[in-house]
Motif scaffolding. Structure first.
Motif, PDB file in Angstrom:
ATOM      1  N   TYR A  88       8.380  19.655  -3.595  1.00  0.00           N
ATOM      2  CA  TYR A  88       7.325  18.755  -3.952  1.00  0.00           C
ATOM      3  C   TYR A  88       7.592  19.407  -5.424  1.00  0.00           C
ATOM      4  CZ  TYR A  88       6.241  16.654  -0.238  1.00  0.00           C
ATOM      5  OH  TYR A  88       5.506  16.052   0.898  1.00  0.00           O
TER       6      TYR A  88
ATOM      7  N   ARG B 279       6.876   9.176  -8.580  1.00  0.00           N
ATOM      8  CA  ARG B 279       5.662   8.566  -8.730  1.00  0.00           C
ATOM      9  C   ARG B 279       5.455   7.432 -10.555  1.00  0.00           C
ATOM     10  NH1 ARG B 279       0.762   8.583 -10.243  1.00  0.00           N
ATOM     11  NH2 ARG B 279       1.011  11.334 -10.797  1.00  0.00           N
TER      12      ARG B 279
ATOM     13  N   ASP C 100       1.928  15.802  -7.196  1.00  0.00           N
ATOM     14  CA  ASP C 100       2.229  15.022  -6.188  1.00  0.00           C
ATOM     15  C   ASP C 100       3.077  13.323  -6.877  1.00  0.00           C
ATOM     16  OD1 ASP C 100       0.436  13.723  -7.260  1.00  0.00           O
ATOM     17  OD2 ASP C 100      -0.232  12.358  -5.951  1.00  0.00           O
TER      18      ASP C 100
ATOM     19  N   GLU D  49       2.557   5.826  -4.673  1.00  0.00           N
ATOM     20  CA  GLU D  49       1.760   6.324  -4.356  1.00  0.00           C
ATOM     21  C   GLU D  49       2.503   7.136  -3.219  1.00  0.00           C
ATOM     22  OE1 GLU D  49      -1.093   4.781  -1.685  1.00  0.00           O
ATOM     23  OE2 GLU D  49      -1.923   2.608  -2.856  1.00  0.00           O
ATOM     24  N   MET D  50       2.800   8.246  -3.201  1.00  0.00           N
ATOM     25  CA  MET D  50       3.238   9.402  -2.603  1.00  0.00           C
ATOM     26  C   MET D  50       3.490   9.213  -1.492  1.00  0.00           C
ATOM     27  SD  MET D  50       6.380  11.147  -3.595  1.00  0.00           S
ATOM     28  CE  MET D  50       6.372  11.289  -5.483  1.00  0.00           C
ATOM     29  N   SER D  51       1.934  10.022  -1.603  1.00  0.00           N
ATOM     30  CA  SER D  51       1.791  10.103   0.444  1.00  0.00           C
ATOM     31  C   SER D  51       2.153   8.488   1.186  1.00  0.00           C
ATOM     32  CB  SER D  51       0.298  10.334   0.478  1.00  0.00           C
ATOM     33  OG  SER D  51      -0.443   9.523  -0.795  1.00  0.00           O
ATOM     34  N   ARG D  52       2.144   7.434   0.761  1.00  0.00           N
ATOM     35  CA  ARG D  52       2.436   6.348   1.214  1.00  0.00           C
ATOM     36  C   ARG D  52       4.541   6.743   1.576  1.00  0.00           C
ATOM     37  NH1 ARG D  52       1.925   0.605  -1.445  1.00  0.00           N
ATOM     38  NH2 ARG D  52       3.379   1.566  -2.337  1.00  0.00           N
ATOM     39  N   SER D  53       4.676   6.809   0.178  1.00  0.00           N
ATOM     40  CA  SER D  53       6.335   6.470   0.365  1.00  0.00           C
ATOM     41  C   SER D  53       6.722   7.832   1.216  1.00  0.00           C
ATOM     42  CB  SER D  53       6.872   7.025  -0.982  1.00  0.00           C
ATOM     43  OG  SER D  53       6.213   5.576  -1.582  1.00  0.00           O
ATOM     44  N   ILE D  54       6.349   8.876   0.939  1.00  0.00           N
ATOM     45  CA  ILE D  54       6.639  10.015   1.646  1.00  0.00           C
ATOM     46  C   ILE D  54       6.382   9.673   3.361  1.00  0.00           C
ATOM     47  CG2 ILE D  54       5.862  12.355   2.910  1.00  0.00           C
ATOM     48  CD1 ILE D  54       7.466  12.255   0.082  1.00  0.00           C
ATOM     49  N   ALA D  55       5.229   9.179   3.715  1.00  0.00           N
ATOM     50  CA  ALA D  55       5.346   8.951   5.410  1.00  0.00           C
ATOM     51  C   ALA D  55       6.407   7.556   5.333  1.00  0.00           C
ATOM     52  CB  ALA D  55       3.776   8.262   5.370  1.00  0.00           C
TER      53      ALA D  55
ATOM     54  N   HIS E 190       9.372   9.407   6.127  1.00  0.00           N
ATOM     55  CA  HIS E 190       9.936  10.543   7.037  1.00  0.00           C
ATOM     56  C   HIS E 190       9.557   9.500   8.555  1.00  0.00           C
ATOM     57  CE1 HIS E 190       6.702  14.264   6.095  1.00  0.00           C
ATOM     58  NE2 HIS E 190       8.401  14.147   5.480  1.00  0.00           N
TER      59      HIS E 190
END
Length: 121
Positions: A34, A54, A38, A16-22, A25
């Motif tokens: 990007y 991903r 995603d 999950e890209m958004s979870r990994s980016i968070a 961070h």
């Protein structure tokens, strides 16, 4: 003969890209750009580049991928402390290893092992 500077860029698989980016961070990596919606991300911290790719299916707990970050002497303890303060769980605390490195290890949300180390000598 031409002289050039080269470097390796690790590409880590993520579900999950958004979870990994968070997560990255929290480690103070910033997203540079990007690609493919995603599906692919370019991250950077202090001149170090890291890519996330991903995948639809990841096999957890089976030969996790990983990367080593080798640091200047005297910086590993401060970095480990910074990550702990950011709420990152450290799998293996900073300690001297038999291969003459002082290292700590953490895991990203997709099981990729991140080792941060500095030479003992």
């Amino acid at each position: 003969m031409a002289h050039f500077r080269s470097h390796a860029v690790p590409i880590l698989p993520v579900a999950e890209m958004s979870r990994s980016i968070a997560f990255y961070h929290q480690l103070r990596f910033s997203a540079k750009r990007y690609q493919n919606g995603d599906g692919y991300a370019f991250l950077e911290r202090d001149g170090f580049e890291l890519h996330l790719n991903r995948f639809e299916t990841l096999v957890r707990d089976h030969n996790p991928c990983g990367v080593y970050f080798y640091l200047e002497r005297g910086t590993a303890a401060a970095l480990e402390s910074e990550f702990r303060e950011a709420g990152v769980r450290i799998l293996s605390p900073l300690a001297p290893r038999e291969w003459k490195m002082n290292e700590f290890v953490l895991e990203d949300p997709d099981g990729n092992l991140l080792r941060f180390g500095e030479p003992l000598e």
